[in-house]
Design a protein around this motif. Sequence first.
Motif, PDB file in Angstrom:
ATOM      1  N   LYS A   2       0.833  -1.192   0.000  1.00 15.66           N
ATOM      2  CA  LYS A   2       0.000   0.000   0.000  1.00 15.66           C
ATOM      3  C   LYS A   2       0.874   1.251   0.000  1.00 15.66           C
ATOM      4  CE  LYS A   2      -4.074  -1.782   2.285  1.00 15.66           C
ATOM      5  NZ  LYS A   2      -4.984  -1.649   3.405  1.00 15.66           N
ATOM      6  N   LEU A   3       0.399   2.272  -0.709  1.00 17.26           N
ATOM      7  CA  LEU A   3       1.088   3.548  -0.715  1.00 17.26           C
ATOM      8  C   LEU A   3       0.508   4.425   0.382  1.00 17.26           C
ATOM      9  CD1 LEU A   3       1.102   4.354  -4.548  1.00 17.26           C
ATOM     10  CD2 LEU A   3       2.986   3.456  -3.204  1.00 17.26           C
ATOM     11  N   ASN A   4       1.374   5.176   1.064  1.00 13.71           N
ATOM     12  CA  ASN A   4       0.829   6.104   2.064  1.00 13.71           C
ATOM     13  C   ASN A   4       0.292   7.338   1.360  1.00 13.71           C
ATOM     14  OD1 ASN A   4       2.886   8.038   1.676  1.00 13.71           O
ATOM     15  ND2 ASN A   4       4.244   6.994   3.109  1.00 13.71           N
ATOM     16  N   HIS A   5      -0.332   8.212   2.126  1.00 12.37           N
ATOM     17  CA  HIS A   5      -1.017   9.390   1.577  1.00 12.37           C
ATOM     18  C   HIS A   5      -0.056  10.266   0.765  1.00 12.37           C
ATOM     19  CE1 HIS A   5      -4.134  12.381   1.249  1.00 12.37           C
ATOM     20  NE2 HIS A   5      -3.335  13.307   1.772  1.00 12.37           N
ATOM     21  N   THR A   6       1.129  10.498   1.261  1.00 13.76           N
ATOM     22  CA  THR A   6       2.105  11.347   0.572  1.00 13.76           C
ATOM     23  C   THR A   6       2.545  10.705  -0.741  1.00 13.76           C
ATOM     24  OG1 THR A   6       2.897  12.114   2.726  1.00 13.76           O
ATOM     25  CG2 THR A   6       4.316  12.535   0.840  1.00 13.76           C
ATOM     26  N   GLU A   7       2.780   9.402  -0.711  1.00 17.63           N
ATOM     27  CA  GLU A   7       3.167   8.705  -1.938  1.00 17.63           C
ATOM     28  C   GLU A   7       2.040   8.713  -2.955  1.00 17.63           C
ATOM     29  OE1 GLU A   7       4.198   4.985  -0.165  1.00 17.63           O
ATOM     30  OE2 GLU A   7       6.352   5.380  -0.334  1.00 17.63           O
ATOM     31  N   GLN A   8       0.792   8.576  -2.499  1.00 19.99           N
ATOM     32  CA  GLN A   8      -0.360   8.620  -3.396  1.00 19.99           C
ATOM     33  C   GLN A   8      -0.463   9.989  -4.054  1.00 19.99           C
ATOM     34  OE1 GLN A   8      -3.545   7.540  -0.745  1.00 19.99           O
ATOM     35  NE2 GLN A   8      -3.548   5.403  -1.452  1.00 19.99           N
ATOM     36  N   THR A   9      -0.293  11.029  -3.236  1.00 21.63           N
ATOM     37  CA  THR A   9      -0.362  12.395  -3.762  1.00 21.63           C
ATOM     38  C   THR A   9       0.738  12.629  -4.778  1.00 21.63           C
ATOM     39  OG1 THR A   9      -1.271  13.153  -1.652  1.00 21.63           O
ATOM     40  CG2 THR A   9      -0.394  14.840  -3.124  1.00 21.63           C
ATOM     41  N   LYS A  11       2.218  10.414  -6.603  1.00 17.69           N
ATOM     42  CA  LYS A  11       1.894   9.615  -7.785  1.00 17.69           C
ATOM     43  C   LYS A  11       0.835  10.313  -8.642  1.00 17.69           C
ATOM     44  CE  LYS A  11       2.262   5.781 -10.128  1.00 17.69           C
ATOM     45  NZ  LYS A  11       3.459   5.529 -10.908  1.00 17.69           N
ATOM     46  N   ILE A  12      -0.161  10.899  -7.993  1.00 20.64           N
ATOM     47  CA  ILE A  12      -1.214  11.624  -8.713  1.00 20.64           C
ATOM     48  C   ILE A  12      -0.610  12.815  -9.458  1.00 20.64           C
ATOM     49  CG2 ILE A  12      -3.247  13.106  -8.430  1.00 20.64           C
ATOM     50  CD1 ILE A  12      -4.124  11.136  -6.195  1.00 20.64           C
ATOM     51  N   GLU A  14       2.433  13.150 -10.443  1.00 23.41           N
ATOM     52  CA  GLU A  14       3.256  12.608 -11.515  1.00 23.41           C
ATOM     53  C   GLU A  14       2.391  12.273 -12.734  1.00 23.41           C
ATOM     54  OE1 GLU A  14       5.793   8.560 -12.363  1.00 23.41           O
ATOM     55  OE2 GLU A  14       5.702   9.300 -10.299  1.00 23.41           O
TER      56      GLU A  14
END
Length: 109
Positions: A2-9, A11-12, A14
């Motif tokens: 799972k990606l954490n919130h910061t990694e998700q943001t 990625k979005i 990007e």
Amino acid sequence: MKLNHTEQTAKIFELINKGKDFKKLKPDNNERNSFTVPLKVSGYNELNLMVTELLKASIILLNKETRSMSVVKDDVNVMTLLEIALQLLPEEEMELLDDLHQFYLQSDK
């Protein structure tokens, strides 16, 4: 994983920045939620040939007898072919041809 919130943001963002690479569809300024697709042709003759071939394919696919003999095994959306053909027809240029034809008829007298 799972990606954490910061990694998700990250990625979005990007993915959003990659959106600059979308070059095929051009926004249509006259219609909302509509795009244009550039199509390169060598001239009106090639454009006419393309429309003719789309119409021929549509006629064949709409005819039950010829469709059964067709090598096309998958369903083909004939409506899409006809819509493309309709959009490719050079309407304004046809008006010019009408004007030129009228000029020719009047000069023939």
